[in-house]
Design a protein around this motif. Sequence first.
Motif, PDB file in Angstrom:
ATOM      1  N   ALA A  10       0.835  -1.203   0.000  1.00  0.00           N
ATOM      2  CA  ALA A  10       0.000   0.000   0.000  1.00  0.00           C
ATOM      3  C   ALA A  10       0.872   1.256   0.000  1.00  0.00           C
ATOM      4  O   ALA A  10       0.563   2.233  -0.695  1.00  0.00           O
ATOM      5  CB  ALA A  10      -0.930  -0.006   1.208  1.00  0.00           C
ATOM      6  N   LEU A  11       1.974   1.227   0.751  1.00  0.00           N
ATOM      7  CA  LEU A  11       2.891   2.363   0.775  1.00  0.00           C
ATOM      8  C   LEU A  11       3.472   2.614  -0.618  1.00  0.00           C
ATOM      9  O   LEU A  11       3.455   3.745  -1.119  1.00  0.00           O
ATOM     10  CB  LEU A  11       4.019   2.124   1.788  1.00  0.00           C
ATOM     11  CG  LEU A  11       5.097   3.208   1.859  1.00  0.00           C
ATOM     12  CD1 LEU A  11       4.519   4.520   2.353  1.00  0.00           C
ATOM     13  CD2 LEU A  11       6.249   2.756   2.747  1.00  0.00           C
ATOM     14  N   VAL A  12       3.970   1.566  -1.254  1.00  0.00           N
ATOM     15  CA  VAL A  12       4.548   1.700  -2.599  1.00  0.00           C
ATOM     16  C   VAL A  12       3.498   2.190  -3.591  1.00  0.00           C
ATOM     17  O   VAL A  12       3.759   3.064  -4.421  1.00  0.00           O
ATOM     18  CB  VAL A  12       5.177   0.358  -3.059  1.00  0.00           C
ATOM     19  CG1 VAL A  12       5.564   0.402  -4.521  1.00  0.00           C
ATOM     20  CG2 VAL A  12       6.380   0.016  -2.182  1.00  0.00           C
ATOM     21  N   SER A  13       2.277   1.664  -3.499  1.00  0.00           N
ATOM     22  CA  SER A  13       1.188   2.072  -4.392  1.00  0.00           C
ATOM     23  C   SER A  13       0.894   3.555  -4.253  1.00  0.00           C
ATOM     24  O   SER A  13       0.669   4.254  -5.251  1.00  0.00           O
ATOM     25  CB  SER A  13      -0.078   1.270  -4.089  1.00  0.00           C
ATOM     26  OG  SER A  13       0.159  -0.107  -4.217  1.00  0.00           O
ATOM     27  N   HIS A  14       0.899   4.049  -3.012  1.00  0.00           N
ATOM     28  CA  HIS A  14       0.663   5.469  -2.775  1.00  0.00           C
ATOM     29  C   HIS A  14       1.842   6.310  -3.274  1.00  0.00           C
ATOM     30  O   HIS A  14       1.644   7.349  -3.909  1.00  0.00           O
ATOM     31  CB  HIS A  14       0.431   5.740  -1.288  1.00  0.00           C
ATOM     32  CG  HIS A  14      -0.943   5.397  -0.828  1.00  0.00           C
ATOM     33  ND1 HIS A  14      -1.346   4.112  -0.578  1.00  0.00           N
ATOM     34  CD2 HIS A  14      -2.019   6.180  -0.569  1.00  0.00           C
ATOM     35  CE1 HIS A  14      -2.598   4.113  -0.185  1.00  0.00           C
ATOM     36  NE2 HIS A  14      -3.037   5.357  -0.175  1.00  0.00           N
ATOM     37  N   LEU A  15       3.065   5.868  -2.991  1.00  0.00           N
ATOM     38  CA  LEU A  15       4.245   6.640  -3.389  1.00  0.00           C
ATOM     39  C   LEU A  15       4.406   6.710  -4.907  1.00  0.00           C
ATOM     40  O   LEU A  15       4.886   7.715  -5.432  1.00  0.00           O
ATOM     41  CB  LEU A  15       5.508   6.065  -2.746  1.00  0.00           C
ATOM     42  CG  LEU A  15       5.580   6.175  -1.222  1.00  0.00           C
ATOM     43  CD1 LEU A  15       6.851   5.507  -0.703  1.00  0.00           C
ATOM     44  CD2 LEU A  15       5.503   7.628  -0.771  1.00  0.00           C
ATOM     45  N   LEU A  16       4.005   5.662  -5.600  1.00  0.00           N
ATOM     46  CA  LEU A  16       4.088   5.655  -7.065  1.00  0.00           C
ATOM     47  C   LEU A  16       2.855   6.303  -7.711  1.00  0.00           C
ATOM     48  O   LEU A  16       2.724   6.323  -8.934  1.00  0.00           O
ATOM     49  CB  LEU A  16       4.255   4.225  -7.585  1.00  0.00           C
ATOM     50  CG  LEU A  16       5.563   3.538  -7.238  1.00  0.00           C
ATOM     51  CD1 LEU A  16       5.580   2.099  -7.749  1.00  0.00           C
ATOM     52  CD2 LEU A  16       6.758   4.320  -7.798  1.00  0.00           C
TER      53      LEU A  16
END
Length: 186
Positions: free
Chosen positions: A103-109
């Motif tokens: 979820a963190l990576v999805s938000h950051l990208l």
Amino acid sequence: MEIRSLNTLRGLAALIVVVSHFSNTSGLWGKFFGEGAGQIGVMIFFLLSGFLMTHLYWDNRPTKINLIRYAVSRLARVMPLYLAVVFISFTTPYAYVVDDVGALVSHLLLLHGDSVLWTIPAEIQFYVIFGLCWLLLSKRRAPLPLVIALISIATVLLSYTSETYKSHGIYLTTSIIESLPYFALG
């Protein structure tokens, strides 16, 4: 460049969003002002964004320096606070649901935004689409009303609502497709 006459409209849009979220959270007024009413405020912001991008940039040549200035000014307006909220949400159980690395990576990208964070990926994706249209169509001098009409017609023909997909722990939300007509109309 600030267009002061739009500040009232921005304030109204912000008030609609705040009242909607408050109504949904508190249950006040039986959620009468909630249950999606905040979407009206968000769409006003998207209309304003589309208008301002066109007003500020379309008549300029998309030179390398102008494209860099465009990217820096657009990202500087929203990314610092967005990134802070995402990282706080990842490290704090009381914020938005960014509860795992995927979820963190999805938000950051900028592929996905949980809860109210969905608007920022859509906004940044619009900035990319606008920049590409500005760059590609400036060479052909396509009339802006034609560009707007084509984007709007294509979106309506797709009759597509946003969906969220998950693959290998990474989320992808397609909310830009649903939001694009509002940016184009602006």
